[in-house]
Enzyme design. Sequence first.
Site, PDB file in Angstrom:
ATOM      1  NE  ARG A 139      -2.055   1.979   3.637  1.00 25.08           N
ATOM      2  CZ  ARG A 139      -2.439   2.450   4.803  1.00 25.08           C
ATOM      3  NH1 ARG A 139      -3.705   2.358   4.906  1.00 25.08           N
ATOM      4  NH2 ARG A 139      -1.715   3.348   5.218  1.00 25.08           N
TER       5      ARG A 139
ATOM      6  CD  GLU B 228      -4.297  -2.243   6.785  1.00 23.56           C
ATOM      7  OE1 GLU B 228      -5.375  -2.732   7.256  1.00 23.56           O
ATOM      8  OE2 GLU B 228      -3.703  -1.245   6.650  1.00 23.56           O
TER       9      GLU B 228
ATOM     10  CG  ASP C  12      -6.902   3.830   3.379  1.00 19.83           C
ATOM     11  OD1 ASP C  12      -8.067   4.145   3.152  1.00 19.83           O
ATOM     12  OD2 ASP C  12      -6.755   3.285   4.563  1.00 19.83           O
TER      13      ASP C  12
ATOM     14  CD  GLU D   7     -10.061   1.271   7.932  1.00 16.91           C
ATOM     15  OE1 GLU D   7      -9.298   0.637   7.094  1.00 16.91           O
ATOM     16  OE2 GLU D   7      -9.667   2.204   8.426  1.00 16.91           O
TER      17      GLU D   7
ATOM     18  CE1 TYR E 108      -4.688   6.468   7.999  1.00 16.32           C
ATOM     19  CE2 TYR E 108      -4.290   6.082   5.673  1.00 16.32           C
ATOM     20  CZ  TYR E 108      -4.570   5.499   6.841  1.00 16.32           C
ATOM     21  OH  TYR E 108      -4.560   4.308   7.030  1.00 16.32           O
TER      22      TYR E 108
ATOM     23  CD  GLU F 246      -7.964   0.748   3.030  1.00 13.67           C
ATOM     24  OE1 GLU F 246      -6.999   0.144   2.939  1.00 13.67           O
ATOM     25  OE2 GLU F 246      -8.584   0.778   4.179  1.00 13.67           O
TER      26      GLU F 246
ATOM     27  CG  HIS G  75      -8.236   7.244   6.253  1.00  9.67           C
ATOM     28  ND1 HIS G  75      -8.859   7.843   7.185  1.00  9.67           N
ATOM     29  CD2 HIS G  75      -7.811   5.856   6.700  1.00  9.67           C
ATOM     30  CE1 HIS G  75      -8.674   6.973   8.341  1.00  9.67           C
ATOM     31  NE2 HIS G  75      -7.982   5.788   7.961  1.00  9.67           N
TER      32      HIS G  75
ATOM     33  NE  ARG H  90      -9.509  -2.074   3.970  1.00 11.14           N
ATOM     34  CZ  ARG H  90      -8.456  -2.461   4.727  1.00 11.14           C
ATOM     35  NH1 ARG H  90      -7.965  -3.793   4.462  1.00 11.14           N
ATOM     36  NH2 ARG H  90      -7.901  -1.934   5.699  1.00 11.14           N
TER      37      ARG H  90
ATOM     38  CD1 TRP I  89      -7.716  12.451  10.164  1.00 11.65           C
ATOM     39  CD2 TRP I  89      -8.160  10.512  10.687  1.00 11.65           C
ATOM     40  NE1 TRP I  89      -6.564  11.875  10.175  1.00 11.65           N
ATOM     41  CE2 TRP I  89      -6.791  10.590  10.453  1.00 11.65           C
ATOM     42  CE3 TRP I  89      -8.581   9.180  11.027  1.00 11.65           C
ATOM     43  CZ2 TRP I  89      -5.874   9.598  10.960  1.00 11.65           C
ATOM     44  CZ3 TRP I  89      -7.790   8.261  11.312  1.00 11.65           C
ATOM     45  CH2 TRP I  89      -6.316   8.359  11.349  1.00 11.65           C
TER      46      TRP I  89
HETATM   47  O1  KDG Z   1      -8.033   3.429  14.078  1.00 12.22           O
HETATM   48  C1  KDG Z   1      -7.921   3.940  12.746  1.00 12.22           C
HETATM   49  C2  KDG Z   1      -7.129   2.944  11.770  1.00 12.22           C
HETATM   50  O2  KDG Z   1      -7.602   1.686  12.164  1.00 12.22           O
HETATM   51  C3  KDG Z   1      -7.216   3.483  10.537  1.00 12.22           C
HETATM   52  O3  KDG Z   1      -6.894   4.834  10.450  1.00 12.22           O
HETATM   53  C4  KDG Z   1      -6.160   2.451   9.822  1.00 12.22           C
HETATM   54  O4  KDG Z   1      -7.425   3.149   7.593  1.00 12.22           O
HETATM   55  C5  KDG Z   1      -6.522   2.211   8.413  1.00 12.22           C
HETATM   56  C6  KDG Z   1      -6.061   1.174   7.612  1.00 12.22           C
HETATM   57  O5  KDG Z   1      -6.378   0.900   6.489  1.00 12.22           O
HETATM   58  O6  KDG Z   1      -5.157   0.616   8.220  1.00 12.22           O
HETATM   59 MG    MG Z   2      -8.128   2.003   5.824  1.00 11.61          MG
END
Ligand code: KDG
Ligand code: MG
Length: 405
Positions: free
Chosen positions: A147, A341, A212, A264, A159, A238, A214, A285, A405
């Site tokens: 990643r 991951e 990612d 996630e 991030y 992602e 995010h 995920r 975020w």
């Molecule tokens: O607690 C938040 C994290 O687990 C997250 O920001 C991690 O997005 C994440 C990832 O893909 O590992």
């Molecule tokens: Mg993530």
Amino acid sequence: MNIQDIKVFVCSPGRNFVTVKVITEDGTYGLGDATVNGRELAVATYLEEHVVPCLIGRDAHSIEDIWQYLYQGVYWRRGPITMAAIAAIDMALWDIKGKVSGLPVYQLLGGKCRTGVNLYAHANGENIDDTLDKVQECIDQGFKAVRLQSAIPGLSETYGVLGDKKDYFELQGNRPLPPEQEWSTAKYFKLIPELFKKARERFGNQVHFLHDVHSRLTPIESAKLGKMLEKYNLLFLEDASIAENQENYKLIRHHTTTPLALGETYNTIWDCKDLLQNQLIDYIRVAATHAGGITGVKKISDFAAVYNVRTAPHGAPDLSPICFAAHMHLNISTHNFGIQEFVGFGNEESKTIFKHGMTLENGMVLIDDAPGLGVDFDETKASEFPYKRSYLPVSRLEDGTLWHW
Ligand code: KDG
Ligand code: MG
């Protein structure tokens, strides 16, 4: 085999973990992870006040019934706190069943579908070249999928890139409140295509790439990004957009063939039902800790299989090695598993608390045949690392508007 006692531990070996220990009357115990990053004590209290008293004296073998009792049996269903509490109890009960039967949990789930579990590693860099050097390090360690995240020029923090800070505790300094980070889609869009262009130029097709977002983009921006990245052939993109409204993904899917991954933060099948049955994503995920444990994830994975969606469990460092082990047992026994991951087995402090027999070999994790989940927890060591309040960052646009975020 009745449950005699349940203990809840919150420890902080570099980050907070909530660990549950279910003990049966013959002294067998099982372990579960209930960590919700930044909201740890909410789960610990939920467990201690509302779950533990209801389970003493129940048959530890009745995993599905206990799952339904804590899910359907509670008027206030779903949500991360409830589902993490259910998850930890569920993992602990599978652990107990495995120990009592003398079998690793994956055998109870149907046995091995594969020899090891394929992983993707992280390359988080201060700039494009730094990210690419880190990709090389991952390749040198044997990873076949990486990643890529890179600091965005013009933004103070990005991030996934912590700079000289070790973790979010350090990022918060002496002020344990959520750190604030800026976001600009325009600045991000200048960087990302360049990152993947250079990555393919340097590494060709020798390794899979992932990224990612995010959830920072709107659906139409995600569609645009997916299209821009098509030529770089990502394994998946992602969390392109937030999907509280699952319909968002229809628009993204309509515009791009870049594979999409999501989930996630999801807690139940209801969070992803539309995405799955409309084939709007390619990888789901969900994490055992946040989606109701082994039982919860199994329900989601089986439903996903009907729609050709594969699993790619969340593997961030805020999930404890108990959750990681639960994922390993699921991954090795789930036919529609895709990729896991992986960010390592934790820091040195956490390795003194959580002991396991999982090993890393050539970009794969191998699990041993220890009965149950195969993880142990040292309570005395854990007590040397007391809970520390911590928050994830908050994101704002450059004009101060609060953002995802
Ligand atoms: O607690 C938040 C994290 O687990 C997250 O920001 C991690 O997005 C994440 C990832 O893909 O590992
Ligand atoms: Mg993530």
